[in-house]
Motif scaffolding. Structure first.
Motif, PDB file in Angstrom:
ATOM      1  N   ARG A   6       0.827  -1.202   0.000  1.00  0.00           N
ATOM      2  CA  ARG A   6       0.000   0.000   0.000  1.00  0.00           C
ATOM      3  C   ARG A   6       0.869   1.262   0.000  1.00  0.00           C
ATOM      4  NH1 ARG A   6      -2.064   3.903   3.276  1.00  0.00           N
ATOM      5  NH2 ARG A   6      -4.227   4.561   2.905  1.00  0.00           N
ATOM      6  N   GLU A   7       0.618   2.142  -0.950  1.00  0.00           N
ATOM      7  CA  GLU A   7       1.320   3.411  -1.030  1.00  0.00           C
ATOM      8  C   GLU A   7       0.327   4.557  -0.858  1.00  0.00           C
ATOM      9  OE1 GLU A   7       3.866   3.902  -4.436  1.00  0.00           O
ATOM     10  OE2 GLU A   7       4.317   1.763  -4.535  1.00  0.00           O
ATOM     11  N   SER A   8       0.738   5.568  -0.131  1.00  0.00           N
ATOM     12  CA  SER A   8      -0.116   6.740   0.029  1.00  0.00           C
ATOM     13  C   SER A   8      -0.352   7.416  -1.320  1.00  0.00           C
ATOM     14  CB  SER A   8       0.540   7.741   0.983  1.00  0.00           C
ATOM     15  OG  SER A   8      -0.209   8.950   1.013  1.00  0.00           O
ATOM     16  N   GLY A  89       1.879   5.976   3.791  1.00  0.00           N
ATOM     17  CA  GLY A  89       0.655   5.192   3.792  1.00  0.00           C
ATOM     18  C   GLY A  89       0.457   4.442   5.094  1.00  0.00           C
TER      19      GLY A  89
END
Length: 290
Positions: A6-8, A89
């Motif tokens: 998960r990446e912001s 994130g």
């Protein structure tokens, strides 16, 4: 560190654009007083002008597009940007959950990646001041190349040390969301002298260290992000930016009355407190000031 995929989505990439100019309505939190900024580079503070700002709280419109773009060499993987996006994130997951416990909604900050210089709601941002948080536009500003140089010079290397830096700056955003920066700005305005004002600023920075530790504890419990040696990297980074160590390195002597971030021992203690306790109540560095 073991970060998930998960990446912001709150990364604003301005690298290579070289934008400056524009006056912001705020001031940035975290200067080091009389210590040479090029040597010390204050890479863990909020720009000091933030707490001493006008308190308007208005976020000026940025001149830069907020669209996230993939930078780096064509066709190549931008590992630095990806790491920052993953850490940001992860902080979003922790702080969204913590604010829900308080019955509040967490407003996620944007993180600006830039090269050399750019504009911010707190005025011109230059890499020489290191990573900082601007309360006026609720953004964290980081020049990745310069941050890497700082880590090497100060001996605060490692992926978790870099994550601690990001989490510390996000901690200032949490303080802003909770009204703590406004409170400390008022306390500083009422201070009897500069030494007292500096002491209040130290409490701001130590609390951000504690909040970084809280993030690490909560992320570890939820997603097992830590690997062997990570905690030592974080503690080493906290110690590396203690005012006493930086002053001794830059000017050969220590002046506690001019501290703005806390000693190495204090920074390590508060980071460890957040890590061991993992709760907001444990990060009250302002006890007795209200």
């Amino acid at each position: 560190m073991r970060l998930g995929d998960r990446e912001s989505r709150n990364i604003e990439d301005r690298r290579g654009m070289g934008r400056m100019g524009g006056r912001g309505g705020g001031i940035a939190v975290g200067g080091l007083g009389g210590v040479a900024i090029v040597l010390i580079c204050l890479f863990l503070g909020v720009d000091p002008s933030m707490i001493l700002g006008d308190g308007s709280g208005e976020a000026p419109q940025t001149q830069q597009s907020q669209q996230t773009r993939q930078a780096g060499t064509p066709g190549g993987e931008d590992s630095g940007r990806r790491f920052v996006a993953q850490v940001l994130g992860d902080t979003e997951q922790v702080w969204n959950a913590e604010f829900q416990k308080l019955g509040r909604q967490y407003q996620e900050p944007a993180l600006v990646l830039y090269t050399g210089a750019t504009s911010s709601g707190c005025g011109a941002a230059q890499s020489q001041v290191g990573p900082f948080y601007c309360p006026s536009d609720q953004r964290v500003y980081i020049d990745l190349d310069f941050m890497a140089q700082l880590q090497q010079r100060l001996g605060a290397t490692g992926d978790f040390a870099a994550a601690y830096i990001i989490a510390h700056e996000v901690g200032h955003h949490v303080q802003n969301q909770l009204g703590i920066l406004d409170l400390t700005r008022r306390l500083q305005q009422q201070a009897q002298d500069q030494a007292q004002a500096n002491g209040i600023q130290v409490r701001v920075e130590l609390q951000a260290d504690c909040l970084a530790g809280l993030w690490a504890r909560q992320a570890q419990e939820a997603r097992s992000i830590l690997e062997r040696g990570d905690i030592e990297e974080g503690l080493n980074a906290a110690a590396a930016v203690g005012d006493d160590r930086l002053q001794r390195r830059s000017q050969g002597q220590v002046q506690p009355e001019s501290f703005t971030h806390g000693s190495s021992a204090e920074r390590m203690r508060w980071f460890r407190t957040g890590l061991e306790r993992g709760e907001l109540a444990a990060c009250d560095t302002f006890a007795g000031l209200r």
